[in-house]
Write an enzyme that holds these catalytic residues in place. Structure first.
Site, PDB file in Angstrom:
ATOM      1  N   ASP A   1      46.619  36.366  42.217  1.00 55.73           N
ATOM      2  CA  ASP A   1      47.836  35.682  42.657  1.00 55.73           C
ATOM      3  C   ASP A   1      47.707  35.203  44.092  1.00 55.73           C
ATOM      4  OD1 ASP A   1      49.134  35.929  40.255  1.00 55.73           O
ATOM      5  OD2 ASP A   1      50.278  37.710  40.817  1.00 55.73           O
TER       6      ASP A   1
ATOM      7  N   ARG B   1      44.283  42.365  32.279  1.00 62.62           N
ATOM      8  CA  ARG B   1      44.908  43.671  32.079  1.00 62.62           C
ATOM      9  C   ARG B   1      46.356  43.493  31.652  1.00 62.62           C
ATOM     10  NH1 ARG B   1      45.471  47.618  37.156  1.00 62.62           N
ATOM     11  NH2 ARG B   1      47.028  46.059  37.712  1.00 62.62           N
TER      12      ARG B   1
END
Length: 209
Positions: free
Chosen positions: A203, A104
């Site tokens: 992450d 994204r």
């Protein structure tokens, strides 16, 4: 919501809460992702068709059930989707794998594709699209678009968290694709993050920023 199954098993909900905790280590988050992936896979495969075959036990011949048709295809959306993959493969080790590289754009929130590799006979198999977060829905829609272009007709989508906006987008674009999720959270913020959410799953799983 129509076409959406919330997996409310106590173990799933417990592990999800542990994953939301911002103090959870990378190792701990990754391990929980693996465990929840297996539990979600158990739920979304409970309606697979069975067929009887003849086998011989140590005592006698008998007829017993096995899963009918060709093996499943797990289609993780890179990179965070691979967090579920090992847990699901522990449950269904014979599954085929399709890799979908879509991310994204953090400015436009649009889906950007960079890689796609699928089994040749994907049209004959049930395809389970895997991504921990259903936020805007743009990535999920783009991934399913590509898989359908390759011939996939029997698809399911599984995520850890979903935003109402993402569900609406995905169901609007692909009403034939049912969704399994552990939680429907409150909303998306202006940056496209799910609230209360758990941050960026990729992450947190890989220890990056």
């Amino acid at each position: 919501m129509d076409g959406v199954q919330i997996v409310d098993h106590p173990l799933v909900q417990h592990k999800l809460t542990l994953m939301r905790d911002k103090t959870r280590s990378t190792k701990g988050f990754r391990q929980l992702m693996n465990e929840v992936g297996m539990l979600l896979c158990y739920e979304l495969t409970r309606d697979l068709e069975l067929e009887e075959i003849e086998i011989e036990t140590p005592l006698t011949k008998t007829r017993a059930n096995v899963i009918a048709g060709k093996k499943l295809v797990f289609a993780p959306i890179l990179r965070a989707g691979v967090g579920f993959l090992d847990g699901m493969l522990n449950l269904v080790p014979s599954a085929r794998i399709a890799h979908i590289g879509i991310y994204r754009d953090h400015v436009t929130l649009d889906a950007v594709e960079y890689f796609l590799k699928c089994p040749e006979d994907i049209a004959d198999r049930i395809v389970i699209v895997i991504d921990p977060m259903l936020a805007t829905g743009n990535t999920a829609v783009a991934a399913i678009d590509r898989l359908k272009e390759r011939g996939a007709t029997k698809l399911r989508y599984v995520c850890l968290l979903a935003a109402p906006e993402g569900i609406e987008r995905l169901r609007g674009a692909h009403p034939d694709v049912p969704i399994w999720t552990a939680s429907i959270d409150d909303h998306l913020d202006e940056a496209g993050y799910i609230w209360p959410g758990l941050g960026d799953a990729g992450d947190r799983m890989f220890g990056t920023r």
